[in-house]
Design an enzyme around this catalytic site. Sequence first.
Site, PDB file in Angstrom:
ATOM      1  N   GLN A   1       5.033  -5.601  -1.754  1.00  0.00           N
ATOM      2  CA  GLN A   1       4.540  -6.954  -1.443  1.00  0.00           C
ATOM      3  C   GLN A   1       3.469  -7.415  -2.429  1.00  0.00           C
ATOM      4  OE1 GLN A   1       3.103  -5.578   2.599  1.00  0.00           O
ATOM      5  NE2 GLN A   1       1.464  -7.034   2.190  1.00  0.00           N
TER       6      GLN A   1
ATOM      7  N   HIS B   1      -9.304  -5.534  12.034  1.00  0.00           N
ATOM      8  CA  HIS B   1      -8.259  -4.582  12.434  1.00  0.00           C
ATOM      9  C   HIS B   1      -8.609  -3.937  13.782  1.00  0.00           C
ATOM     10  CE1 HIS B   1      -7.839  -4.359   7.909  1.00  0.00           C
ATOM     11  NE2 HIS B   1      -6.615  -4.667   8.275  1.00  0.00           N
TER      12      HIS B   1
HETATM   13  O1  PAF Z   1      -1.092  -7.846   6.747  1.00  0.00           O
HETATM   14  C1  PAF Z   1      -0.951  -6.718   6.261  1.00  0.00           C
HETATM   15  O2  PAF Z   1      -1.862  -5.885   6.256  1.00  0.00           O
HETATM   16  C2  PAF Z   1       0.375  -6.346   5.625  1.00  0.00           C
HETATM   17  O3  PAF Z   1       0.972  -7.436   5.019  1.00  0.00           O
HETATM   18  C3  PAF Z   1       1.350  -5.661   6.603  1.00  0.00           C
HETATM   19  C4  PAF Z   1       1.745  -6.595   7.734  1.00  0.00           C
HETATM   20  C5  PAF Z   1       0.711  -4.404   7.171  1.00  0.00           C
HETATM   21  C6  PAF Z   1       2.640  -5.267   5.876  1.00  0.00           C
HETATM   22  O4  PAF Z   1       2.376  -4.412   4.818  1.00  0.00           O
END
Ligand code: PAF
Length: 286
Positions: free
Chosen positions: A66, A42
Amino acid sequence: MPDSSLLRFEAVAPLRAQGAAWRKAGESVVLVPTMGALHAGHLALVARARELGRRVVASIFVNPTQFGPTEDFSRYPRDTEADLALLAEARADAAYLPDVAAMYPPDFSTRVEVDSLTQGLCGQFRPGHFSGVATVVTKLLNRVQPDIALFGEKDYQQLQVIRRAVRDLDLPVEIQGVATLREADGLALSSRNRYLSPEERRAAPRLHAVLSAIATGLAAGAEAEPLVAGGRAELEAAGFSPVQYLEVRDAETLEPATRASRPVRVLAAAYLGRTRLIDNVAALRA
Ligand code: PAF
């Protein structure tokens, strides 16, 4: 402790006001969407964002829509204070931490579905996942209104799905992928790596090794099928179970590919114990 120069937003209105002030001053904004549990991967996105734009906003939101009913939403690692400290250290300008109830009010009824790219690979094993991703990313883009948004290539199918949603919905933002950051032994950095036992951690780099060997074979002109069969057997022998998929796909359309006559990606998802790992490698870059 987080540096006091890191702005922190939870509500949309002040975030929008800050974005408007930056834009008025001629300053471009780059968004790095995350689900927190930040790691060096990140931070590499934040570093890239700093190269690309004047202002960097990182969102932290563990998006419930998700995750499937049997997935790791409740045990997904959360450590907001540590994340904020890392963002401050990486010199992000703002952290955006949306409230789940404001993101999804009880009568929330709209979803973004990207049909063609979501049928296979992770889409086959995580029904509803990409709809949850595309919906939340669309909302984050609408809320932050960045010039550019960055996503890691580790989630390659996700990256392609987001590109398509942004194109199809005419969202005024440029989507850029950033190469996967890896441990020295090849394991792709992931927030989920912390679930691995020491023994699983030792086996985990086989995933990248197998993908790389297949990519090398494809680049040398070999057919995908025998390479994939050999790779699957190797993963199973290393303790990956189940291997959900190991496939060669066109890098752009994600259509199945039998050889690398165009840029392709070798992609896999497999469990080590309770931890699901995904990774992908390019054979012939675009
Ligand atoms: O890759 C991720 O961390 C997640 O899928 C995202 C793109 C932040 C969406 O919640």
